[in-house]
Write a protein that holds these residues in place. Structure first.
Motif, PDB file in Angstrom:
ATOM      1  N   HIS A  13     -15.557  -5.857  31.322  1.00 51.29           N
ATOM      2  CA  HIS A  13     -15.231  -5.788  32.751  1.00 51.29           C
ATOM      3  C   HIS A  13     -13.780  -6.152  33.050  1.00 51.29           C
ATOM      4  CE1 HIS A  13     -16.025 -10.025  32.134  1.00 51.29           C
ATOM      5  NE2 HIS A  13     -15.353 -10.255  33.241  1.00 51.29           N
ATOM      6  N   ARG A  14     -13.101  -6.743  32.063  1.00 51.29           N
ATOM      7  CA  ARG A  14     -11.742  -7.218  32.363  1.00 51.29           C
ATOM      8  C   ARG A  14     -10.736  -6.087  32.566  1.00 51.29           C
ATOM      9  NH1 ARG A  14      -9.711 -12.806  29.741  1.00 51.29           N
ATOM     10  NH2 ARG A  14     -11.000 -14.141  31.024  1.00 51.29           N
ATOM     11  N   VAL A  15     -10.974  -4.968  31.867  1.00 50.57           N
ATOM     12  CA  VAL A  15     -10.062  -3.835  32.046  1.00 50.57           C
ATOM     13  C   VAL A  15     -10.158  -3.356  33.488  1.00 50.57           C
ATOM     14  CG1 VAL A  15      -9.667  -1.426  31.395  1.00 50.57           C
ATOM     15  CG2 VAL A  15     -10.153  -3.107  29.639  1.00 50.57           C
TER      16      VAL A  15
ATOM     17  N   GLU B 217     -11.233  -5.053  36.072  1.00 49.11           N
ATOM     18  CA  GLU B 217     -10.686  -6.074  36.971  1.00 49.11           C
ATOM     19  C   GLU B 217      -9.164  -6.051  36.984  1.00 49.11           C
ATOM     20  OE1 GLU B 217     -14.031  -9.532  37.084  1.00 49.11           O
ATOM     21  OE2 GLU B 217     -12.035 -10.031  36.377  1.00 49.11           O
ATOM     22  N   THR B 218      -8.596  -5.861  35.798  1.00 48.24           N
ATOM     23  CA  THR B 218      -7.131  -5.827  35.726  1.00 48.24           C
ATOM     24  C   THR B 218      -6.612  -4.656  36.559  1.00 48.24           C
ATOM     25  OG1 THR B 218      -7.234  -6.795  33.533  1.00 48.24           O
ATOM     26  CG2 THR B 218      -5.173  -5.733  34.126  1.00 48.24           C
ATOM     27  N   MET B 219      -7.291  -3.519  36.469  1.00 49.05           N
ATOM     28  CA  MET B 219      -6.875  -2.367  37.271  1.00 49.05           C
ATOM     29  C   MET B 219      -6.980  -2.675  38.766  1.00 49.05           C
ATOM     30  SD  MET B 219      -8.538   0.694  35.038  1.00 49.05           S
ATOM     31  CE  MET B 219      -7.844   1.098  33.429  1.00 49.05           C
ATOM     32  N   ILE B 220      -8.079  -3.341  39.144  1.00 44.34           N
ATOM     33  CA  ILE B 220      -8.268  -3.691  40.561  1.00 44.34           C
ATOM     34  C   ILE B 220      -7.144  -4.620  41.025  1.00 44.34           C
ATOM     35  CG2 ILE B 220      -9.741  -4.962  42.194  1.00 44.34           C
ATOM     36  CD1 ILE B 220     -12.162  -3.988  40.584  1.00 44.34           C
ATOM     37  N   THR B 221      -6.854  -5.635  40.203  1.00 47.74           N
ATOM     38  CA  THR B 221      -5.831  -6.592  40.629  1.00 47.74           C
ATOM     39  C   THR B 221      -4.454  -5.955  40.680  1.00 47.74           C
ATOM     40  OG1 THR B 221      -5.411  -7.390  38.407  1.00 47.74           O
ATOM     41  CG2 THR B 221      -7.056  -8.579  39.648  1.00 47.74           C
ATOM     42  N   LEU B 222      -4.276  -4.844  39.971  1.00 46.31           N
ATOM     43  CA  LEU B 222      -2.983  -4.161  40.026  1.00 46.31           C
ATOM     44  C   LEU B 222      -2.955  -3.123  41.154  1.00 46.31           C
ATOM     45  CD1 LEU B 222      -2.340  -3.825  36.204  1.00 46.31           C
ATOM     46  CD2 LEU B 222      -1.114  -5.296  37.795  1.00 46.31           C
ATOM     47  N   GLY B 223      -4.033  -3.087  41.929  1.00 44.05           N
ATOM     48  CA  GLY B 223      -4.035  -2.250  43.135  1.00 44.05           C
ATOM     49  C   GLY B 223      -4.694  -0.894  42.979  1.00 44.05           C
ATOM     50  N   ALA B 224      -5.410  -0.669  41.876  1.00 40.21           N
ATOM     51  CA  ALA B 224      -6.032   0.643  41.678  1.00 40.21           C
ATOM     52  C   ALA B 224      -7.213   0.826  42.624  1.00 40.21           C
ATOM     53  CB  ALA B 224      -6.502   0.782  40.235  1.00 40.21           C
ATOM     54  N   GLY B 225      -7.272   1.984  43.259  1.00 41.42           N
ATOM     55  CA  GLY B 225      -8.429   2.344  44.082  1.00 41.42           C
ATOM     56  C   GLY B 225      -9.499   2.900  43.158  1.00 41.42           C
TER      57      GLY B 225
ATOM     58  N   HIS C  74      -8.260   5.954  40.886  1.00 40.67           N
ATOM     59  CA  HIS C  74      -7.347   5.536  39.818  1.00 40.67           C
ATOM     60  C   HIS C  74      -8.064   4.713  38.762  1.00 40.67           C
ATOM     61  CE1 HIS C  74      -3.748   6.548  42.337  1.00 40.67           C
ATOM     62  NE2 HIS C  74      -3.418   7.004  41.157  1.00 40.67           N
ATOM     63  N   MET C  75      -9.026   3.915  39.246  1.00 42.46           N
ATOM     64  CA  MET C  75      -9.747   3.063  38.311  1.00 42.46           C
ATOM     65  C   MET C  75     -10.596   3.910  37.361  1.00 42.46           C
ATOM     66  SD  MET C  75     -11.877  -0.214  39.399  1.00 42.46           S
ATOM     67  CE  MET C  75     -13.354   0.727  39.737  1.00 42.46           C
TER      68      MET C  75
ATOM     69  N   GLY D 228      -8.334   5.680  34.985  1.00 43.36           N
ATOM     70  CA  GLY D 228      -7.780   4.714  34.030  1.00 43.36           C
ATOM     71  C   GLY D 228      -8.810   4.330  32.974  1.00 43.36           C
TER      72      GLY D 228
END
Lengths: 356, 231
Positions: free
Chosen positions: B128-130, B132-140, B143-144, B147
């Motif tokens: 799940h960290r990948v 989460e990292t995408m979310i914290t970098l602003g991915a909708g 994009h998520m 990605g």
């Protein structure tokens, strides 16, 4: 951006992990969530970073002074003003450049602007020339720096860091701490979850101490760490080199005595006291050094544990003294268990306080 | 022994002179299996995303059900498809039975749980960290998803290839819904079965060689893809 948490609680499978948390993050600076493992600091940070839903209470975000508070269902705009860095950080497959540019790409920033910003932030974190390196092949310290660069490039107002320097080599750790301080100086808010008290002492402005899911102590770092109950900190956080003893007057100074061992300290207090010494502030030498440091103690290495790029060495000087040295120093000095060494530290490196 | 060598020679001769019947069968096989694999992967990817990226009651049961469906015998899927697509069946008005369309439907259903299961495993192994990292970098959401697909791209290709090789080698089910009609629905596996029963070993062997070559080729590609994914 301002965050106001009021009476928030959280349970997992019926077990309460956070209870009645109330806090505000408004002014720029470094905020530290401190507590032992399992105290709930990471969960709290994840809730503030909108990665975890709150159980009960209210969590409000004020984006601009002119706007009202945003509720949790309008998260996308708020999320884009924050960044969170895990430890160990996750690298996406591909180059360092791809990783750092990710946040810019999802914001629709053009390739040219992206390239410029990426190389600028890489230079800033001493990662110049790393653009085309495969991110997943980097060392732990480099990965953490790339993760920081990846977060900084999107210029968030608030940055959350989970154990930012745990298991890192001293150079990377120092660079990350410097960057955190610089961010705070530039008006950003940095929230870190850590159990490294020395780090809190070095860089934090405000401290929340979490124990069993409850904020039991909060205040400025200065107040909490220096005026608070130090024995309590030592007990809960396993602070290295905590000794109970007595401070006695010398002809031209003061000495801390614990059993048969004594060393000079710089303090005004006298009588029963506690002393602590940062393992990073002790030098190990093979020969007796002549220096301005007031304390030179002969001892023998009884234990050495590898932690990240460091060796945590225990030297028996009559007391078990924890000393942190780099692997390079350990190898170059040819140290091993049983080696005779001198531990050197300044009187001013010893923190002392009256025993309660 | 003489028969085998003789038949082998004739088979190689048929392949060498590009016998039209053989190549028509080969092409139909590849077309049907490719189409069904593409349909299945297009359904498997969003399905596996929906299952792994959301939290809901019964999630484990759903994943368990997908994994159980992998074990359903192909012939049972063939029977269900036959009943559904037969003239008196609920989908009889599609007029698909004994057409390549029916074979594609059945093969898609066969490949779907296998591909979904493999995609689920790939997404679960990513952690799940990948995300989460995408979310914290602003991915909708878009994009998520893109990605994450990029992160597991080799595993997705491996899932596709595995499903493709599964349906390409399928015989009984394909025969049930396709009918093995010469020039219409005859594919490599059904042709080999038929020609062997008829004693036309040379045609069977020729098709067997092509099927083997395709299977080996697919396996080589799969190994290469999995090698890259493991790096």
């Amino acid at each position: 951006m301002k965050i106001v948490a009021r009476n928030i609680s959280k349970s997992f499978d019926g077990k309460t992990v956070l209870e009645d948390i109330t806090l505000t993050i408004e002014k720029p600076g470094v905020y530290a969530l401190v507590g032992p493992n399992g105290s709930g600091k990471t969960t709290l940070m994840r809730m503030l970073a909108l990665l975890e839903r709150i159980g009960s209470g209210t969590l409000k975000y004020k984006v601009r002074d002119t706007e009202g508070y945003a509720s949790l269902n309008t998260t996308s705009g708020i999320r884009r003003r924050m960044a969170l860095i895990h430890n160990p950080a996750v690298m996406f497959s591909g180059s360092v450049g791809y990783n750092i540019g990710y946040g810019l790409r999802v914001r629709g920033v053009s390739r040219t602007a992206r390239t410029k910003k990426v190389s600028r932030v890489l230079e800033h974190l001493s990662l110049g020339g790393f653009e085309n390196r495969e991110a997943k092949t980097l060392s732990a310290g480099e990965i953490q720096r790339v993760a920081l660069a990846r977060a900084l490039v999107i210029e968030p107002e608030l940055i959350f860091l989970d154990e930012p320097t745990a298991n890192l080599d001293p150079i990377s750790a120092k660079l990350i701490e410097q960057t955190i301080l610089e961010l705070a100086r530039r008006g950003k808010k940095v929230v870190l979850a850590t159990h490294n008290l020395w780090q809190v002492e070095r860089i934090a402005d405000w401290v929340w101490f979490l124990n069993d899911g409850v904020i039991s102590i909060s205040g400025t770092a200065q107040d909490v760490l220096h005026k608070g109950d130090q024995a309590f900190w030592g007990k809960f956080l396993g602070r290295d080199n905590m000794f109970a003893g007595e401070i006695v007057d010398l002809e031209n100074g003061k000495s801390f005595k614990a059993g048969n061992v004594s060393f000079e300290v710089a303090t005004d207090i006298t009588g029963p006291a506690m002393a602590s010494l940062n393992p990073n502030e002790i030098i190990l030498s093979a020969q007796k050094l002549v220096s301005s440091a007031r304390n030179v103690m002969e001892g023998m290495i009884t234990e050495a544990v590898s932690e990240g790029g460091l060796y945590k060495v225990t030297v028996d000087v009559g007391l078990p003294l924890a000393v942190a040295i780099t692997k390079a120093s350990w190898d170059e000095m040819g140290l091993q268990k049983g080696s005779k060494v001198y531990a050197v530290f300044k009187a001013s490196s010893v923190r002392v306080w009256r025993e309660e | 022994m003489f028969n085998l060598i003789q038949s082998m020679k004739q088979a190689l001769g048929l392949l060498a002179k590009f016998d039209s019947e053989i190549w028509q069968i080969v092409l139909l096989s590849l077309r049907v299996s490719l189409a069904s694999s593409l349909i299945a992967i297009c359904l498997a990817v969003p399905l596996s995303f929906a299952i792994t990226q959301n939290e809901f009651k019964g999630k484990r049961a759903v994943i368990g059900a997908v994994n159980s469906l992998i074990a359903v015998p192909a012939v049972v899927i063939g029977l269900v498809c036959y009943l559904l697509l037969s003239r008196s069946g609920p989908l009889g008005f599609w007029h698909l039975l004994y057409s390549p369309g029916a074979m594609i439907v059945a093969q898609s259903l066969l490949a779907l749980p296998l591909m979904t299961g493999l995609c689920i495993s790939a997404l679960q192994s990513l952690g799940h960290r990948v995300r989460e990292t995408m979310i914290t970098l602003g991915a909708g959401r878009r994009h998520m998803m893109l990605g994450i697909m990029r992160e597991v791209r080799f595993a997705l290709v491996a899932a596709f290839i595995t499903g493709f090789s599964r349906v390409l080698g399928e015989t009984g089910m394909t025969m049930m819904v396709g009918g093995n009609i010469k020039g219409e629905t005859r594919v490599m596996t059904t042709a080999i079965a038929l020609e062997t029963i008829k004693g036309n070993f040379e045609l069977g062997i020729a098709l067997g060689i092509v099927l083997l070559a395709v299977a080996v080729g697919i396996n080589v590609i799969l190994q290469l893809v999995q090698g890259r994914a493991g790096r």
